[in-house]
Motif scaffolding. Structure first.
Motif: not given
Length: 133
Positions: A56-61, A63-70, A81-87, A108-114
């Motif tokens: 994984r590239n970035i570790v957060t603390e 914040i619920n990353l799943m709350a950033l869906k869409d 922009q959140t693009t999905g879960e990182c399975h 597993g966290g999330i994936t995102a595009r810039v």
């Protein structure tokens, strides 16, 4: 992989310096919660699991990353922009040992595009941006 204090994120390349930089599409950047790393370690009976282990590239603390869906969100100067879960993938058994794949499921966290590039630093807040519409 190495930990850094600051990094540049680019709309074309993703995370500058990343092995997978220049990968266009939905998985330019991956994020995982520090809390999830602790949960995965606990499930495996280990004292810790590193973000490196999960690639994984970035570790957060805090914040619920799943709350950033869409959603779009800002870190430092960058907007993602959140693009999905990182399975998890089958490599988790090799990297983490028996049970590694199942320990990561749901953590597993999330994936995102810039969306907009810029500089990010350790300690930058993550700010969910207003949903347009």
């Amino acid at each position: 992989m190495s930990a850094v204090e600051a990094a540049m994120i680019d709309t074309d390349a993703g995370l500058i310096g990343d092995h997978y930089a220049s990968r266009a599409g939905a998985r330019q950047v991956t994020l995982i919660q520090a809390e999830s790393l602790r949960s995965i370690a606990s499930h495996l009976g280990r004292s810790n699991v590193a973000a490196f282990d999960l690639r994984r590239n970035i570790v957060t603390e805090g914040i619920n990353l799943m709350a950033l869906k869409d959603r779009q969100f800002r870190i430092g100067e960058a907007v993602l922009q959140t693009t999905g879960e990182c399975h998890p993938c089958s490599r988790m058994e090799d990297v983490l040992g028996v049970g590694g794949y199942n320990a990561v499921r749901g953590f597993g966290g999330i994936t995102a595009r810039v969306v907009r590039g810029g500089s990010i630093r350790i300690g930058d807040a993550i700010e969910a941006l207003a949903v347009e519409g």
